[in-house]
Design a protein around this motif. Structure first.
Motif: not given
Lengths: 149, 136
Positions: B93, B118-122
């Protein structure tokens, strides 16, 4: 299941903020800043010595609260808080103890969940509080069943 | 990066992007912290616990997030640090650490909203930091 443990405290344990521990810990969180690990930088700082990263108290010994026997696996760390009156200094002695502040249960979509609120304290030799740490730990139903309580 | 934390204004952002999370990061944190729960280091144990793979210690992420403030120790220190663990951090991540000034700073302290995303914006952790200002 821990209702009757609420309010119980452990005996104080002397911890020493070891230089080697501080260095390893600072490196492990990717923060090997001179204020933590370089003696000269520490002396030249406003604190007159090296200090320790704010989340390091998690590694200290707080003694044992009678009746607070937690499983080693399956616990969920929900929340964590710190309050500091001043930073911890490398080399100093800190007297640490813990208390079960609260225990409650909730039924959610994953079944019955238990919540433990643990407070930890670090004091200097005179009994002045340097920091307090709060942790909320969640135990889910599967783990509870494993504990047979 | 701003030279002085006291010069930050509401809405100003401190931000750092970490290298992808590696197993060695978590092995080192296990050793330094004494938290040897194997779900953080051993794939089989993580799977046994119902996880898709090993996950970072929540305290590893919380420890990392505080380093946004380390360059400013000559001006004060972290007085209050509150975090809620909101999601899991997996191997590889890419975590971004963020702190935003939320209020006009007064003589005593500066308040920040902090999070790691994280890289998903979460957000994986989120909370608050109150930075106590010390006089010259």
């Amino acid at each position: 299941m821990f209702k009757d443990v609420v309010g119980k405290k452990s005996e104080k344990i002397k911890n020493i903020i070891e230089r080697g521990l501080v260095k390893r810990f600072a490196e492990a969180i990717g923060d090997p800043h001179p204020i933590y690990i370089d003696e000269q930088a520490g002396k030249a700082s406003r604190f007159g010595g090296n200090i320790a990263p704010p989340t390091i108290p998690r590694t200290f010994d707080y003694g044992v609260v009678e009746g607070l026997n937690l499983p080693k696996k399956g616990l969920i760390h929900g929340e964590q808080t710190y309050h500091y009156n001043r930073p911890l200094l490398v080399g100093e002695e800190v007297y640490c103890y813990m208390e079960l502040k609260d225990y409650y249960e909730k039924t959610g979509k994953n079944g019955l969940m238990s919540f433990l609120v643990v407070k930890r304290y670090g004091e200097d030799k005179e009994g002045n509080v340097i920091f307090t740490e709060g942790s909320t730990i969640i135990i889910n139903e599967a783990v509870r069943e494993g504990m047979k309580v | 990066m701003t030279q002085h934390i006291v010069e930050l204004r509401p809405g100003d952002l401190l931000e750092t992007v970490l290298e992808p999370v590696s197993r060695m990061d978590l092995i080192k944190y296990s050793g330094a912290s004494g938290d040897f729960n194997p779900i953080h280091t051993i794939d089989e144990e993580a799977k046994k616990a119902g996880l898709p793979g090993i996950i970072a210690h929540g305290m590893w992420t919380m420890g990392n997030l505080a380093k946004l403030f380390t360059p400013y120790y000559e001006e004060g220190f972290i007085q209050d640090y509150q975090i809620r663990f909101a999601g899991m951090v997996f191997l590889n991540d890419i975590i971004t650490l963020q702190a935003v000034v939320v209020e006009e700073s007064d003589d005593e302290y500066i308040d920040f909203e902090v999070r790691a995303v994280n890289q998903h914006g979460k957000p994986v952790i989120k909370g608050k930091i109150r930075f106590k200002k010390l006089k010259e």
